[in-house]
Structures are given as structure tokens and as C-alpha cells.
Design a protein around this motif. Structure first.
Motif, short mmCIF file in Angstrom:
data_model
loop_
_atom_site.label_atom_id
_atom_site.label_comp_id
_atom_site.label_asym_id
_atom_site.label_seq_id
_atom_site.Cartn_x
_atom_site.Cartn_y
_atom_site.Cartn_z
N ASN A 1 -75.77 -1.10 -38.44
CA ASN A 1 -74.37 -1.29 -38.09
C ASN A 1 -74.11 -2.73 -37.66
O ASN A 1 -73.07 -3.31 -37.98
CB ASN A 1 -73.97 -0.33 -36.97
CG ASN A 1 -72.50 -0.38 -36.65
OD1 ASN A 1 -71.66 0.03 -37.45
ND2 ASN A 1 -72.16 -0.89 -35.47
N ASP A 2 -75.07 -3.33 -36.94
CA ASP A 2 -74.92 -4.73 -36.53
C ASP A 2 -74.87 -5.65 -37.74
O ASP A 2 -74.19 -6.69 -37.72
CB ASP A 2 -76.08 -5.14 -35.62
CG ASP A 2 -76.01 -4.50 -34.25
OD1 ASP A 2 -74.93 -3.99 -33.89
OD2 ASP A 2 -77.03 -4.51 -33.54
N SER A 3 -75.59 -5.29 -38.80
CA SER A 3 -75.57 -6.11 -40.02
C SER A 3 -74.23 -6.04 -40.71
O SER A 3 -73.75 -7.03 -41.28
CB SER A 3 -76.68 -5.65 -40.98
OG SER A 3 -77.96 -5.85 -40.41
N ASP A 4 -73.59 -4.89 -40.65
CA ASP A 4 -72.30 -4.71 -41.30
C ASP A 4 -71.14 -5.20 -40.44
O ASP A 4 -70.13 -5.67 -40.96
CB ASP A 4 -72.08 -3.22 -41.63
CG ASP A 4 -73.09 -2.71 -42.66
OD1 ASP A 4 -73.60 -3.53 -43.44
OD2 ASP A 4 -73.35 -1.50 -42.67
N HIS A 5 -71.28 -5.03 -39.12
CA HIS A 5 -70.21 -5.40 -38.19
C HIS A 5 -70.82 -6.14 -37.01
O HIS A 5 -71.47 -5.52 -36.17
CB HIS A 5 -69.47 -4.15 -37.69
CG HIS A 5 -68.99 -3.25 -38.79
ND1 HIS A 5 -67.88 -3.52 -39.54
CD2 HIS A 5 -69.51 -2.09 -39.27
CE1 HIS A 5 -67.70 -2.55 -40.43
NE2 HIS A 5 -68.68 -1.67 -40.29
N ALA A 6 -70.64 -7.42 -36.98
CA ALA A 6 -71.25 -8.24 -35.94
C ALA A 6 -70.79 -7.79 -34.56
O ALA A 6 -69.58 -7.65 -34.31
CB ALA A 6 -70.90 -9.70 -36.15
N PRO A 7 -71.72 -7.54 -33.65
CA PRO A 7 -71.34 -7.13 -32.29
C PRO A 7 -70.72 -8.31 -31.54
O PRO A 7 -70.91 -9.47 -31.92
CB PRO A 7 -72.68 -6.72 -31.66
CG PRO A 7 -73.70 -7.50 -32.43
CD PRO A 7 -73.18 -7.61 -33.83
#
Length: 241
Positions: free
Chosen positions: A50-56
Motif C-alpha cells: 500500500n505504501d508503494s501505491d500511496h505514499a504515506p
């Protein structure tokens, strides 16, 4: 008409019994399987995907711990405008959080960490005691402070629950000792969510929990928000991330 009403009463009661039984069977399985430190590897991998798809967000406030954090679906709204990241997973114990600390906490270089763990550790089936929770909390603090020395760490007290009411005395011991640790370090904070949950009775009323008598309801999360958000505002607003 009376037969129909009786039929639906029996159905509702039956479903409720099966739901509670299902929770208990799940907990039995979980306590046997979760001794493995990598038990939640799949959930941790999903965080990273998820971090790869949506930067935290940069330097977020990381909420980490067990399912009481994972199921907090309104967390972002409740803590706005603070940038928060929900990293609650499974029915984790504090030992699981420690095993995955680099991947669920430290990698984000958090401004603050809000930890809820210890509840599952002190389920009577684990054989753990308050000593184990306190030891793991100390290790958690040392790991975070060594890597992100400016991050504040908040420990949410272990909540009382109807399902685990018999475990409450040991949970209270862990809470008291961790509160004492936090009082001795300006970078630590202890947030007592237990006392307001007990204000309406012991054990707390059913409406503070989901159907299982364990996980917080929306009403309980509102109580948590009322305790946590003002503390974050007091400590963090206006300070550099």
C-alpha cells in the motif's frame, strides 16, 4: 403471530450464540498459532504494498498495535488535522509489534507513536504476565528512541473488556507499571482510556463494545478520541515534526 415472533427470537438468539462461539474458537486458534513472531507477515507485506501505491504522509503520527487499532476505521477523521497512519494488525501481541517494529513504525520516521498492545498478551491462554508486557514495552521504547530520538511515544492503557473481564487484574498491573515508566521520561506519555470506560460500571456496559464484548464500538472510540486528541494537541501542535 406468536409462533412467528417466537421463531425470530430463537433465530436471533441462535445467531448471537454462534457469533460468540465463533469468536471464542477463533481466539483459541489464534493463541495456538500466534506464538510465531512472523505470524502476521501477510498483513505487514500489505502495508508495504500500500505504501508503494500511496505514499504515506511525512513524519506521521503512527497508531500501531492490535485489532483495537486496526478496526478504528474513523481514525483519520477523529484525529484530523494531524497526519495519522493506522498500522494496527491482526490480533497482535506486543511481541509481534516488536518483531515488525522497523516495518510498521521506524521506517516512517514518525513524529509520534501511539501504541495499543498488551490486551492480547494477557489473555490467560498465552501464559504471559504483566512482567512480560512491561519488559516488551521497555524494549519498544528503547528501539524507537534509538532510531527516532525526537519521536514522542504514547501508550494507551490496556482497555477493560467484557470478554476478558477475568484478565482485568493482571491488565491493571501492567497499566500501573507502564504509567510509572512513562512518568519518568518526558518523551513518553501514558493515556488512560480505561478509567472513562469503567465510569459506567464494572465490567463496562455492552454498548462500548462490538458484538464480541472485546473490540471497541463507535461509542468507545469516541471516548478514546476525547482522551487522545487533546493530549496530541497539547504536546504537538506548534512543534516541529
Amino acid at each position: 403471530m406468536k409462533r412467528r415472533v417466537l421463531f425470530w427470537i430463537i433465530v436471533v438468539v441462535g445467531v448471537a450464540i454462534l457469533a460468540v462461539l465463533g469468536v471464542r474458537l477463533y481466539l483459541e486458534w489464534y493463541m495456538r498459532a500466534s506464538v510465531k513472531p512472523d505470524f502476521f507477515a501477510g498483513e505487514i507485506a500489505r502495508f508495504e504494498a500500500n505504501d508503494s501505491d500511496h505514499a504515506p504522509p511525512e513524519h506521521p503520527i503512527v497508531f500501531v498495535g492490535s485489532s483495537s487499532i486496526r478496526l478504528w476505521n474513523s481514525l483519520q477523521k477523529d484525529m484530523a488535522p494531524f497526519p495519522v497512519l493506522n498500522r494496527g494488525f491482526g490480533g497482535s501481541q506486543l511481541s509481534h509489534v516488536l518483531y515488525n517494529i522497523d516495518r510498521v513504525v521506524i521506517r516512517y520516521r514518525p513524529r509520534a507513536v501511539v501504541l495499543y498492545a498488551g490486551d492480547n498478551d494477557l489473555d490467560y491462554r498465552t501464559g504471559k504476565t504483566a512482567d512480560d508486557v512491561v519488559r516488551d514495552f521497555r524494549t519498544f521504547v528503547s528501539r524507537v528512541q534509538a532510531s527516532v530520538p525526537n519521536a514522542r511515544i504514547y501508550y494507551l492503557s490496556i482497555k477493560p473488556s467484557r470478554l476478558r473481564w477475568s484478565d482485568w487484574p493482571e491488565q491493571e498491573k501492567a497499566n500501573a507499571r507502564i504509567a510509572s515508566i512513562c512518568a519518568g521520561d518526558a518523551r513518553l506519555g501514558y493515556i488512560d482510556i480505561a478509567t472513562p470506560m469503567l465510569a459506567a460500571g464494572q465490567p463496562p456496559p455492552r454498548d462500548l463494545y462490538r458484538f464480541d464484548g472485546l473490540h471497541p464500538s463507535a461509542k468507545a472510540y469516541a471516548i478514546w478520541t476525547s482522551m487522545i486528541k487533546p493530549r496530541l494537541q497539547k504536546d504537538l501542535e506548534g512543534s516541529a515534526p
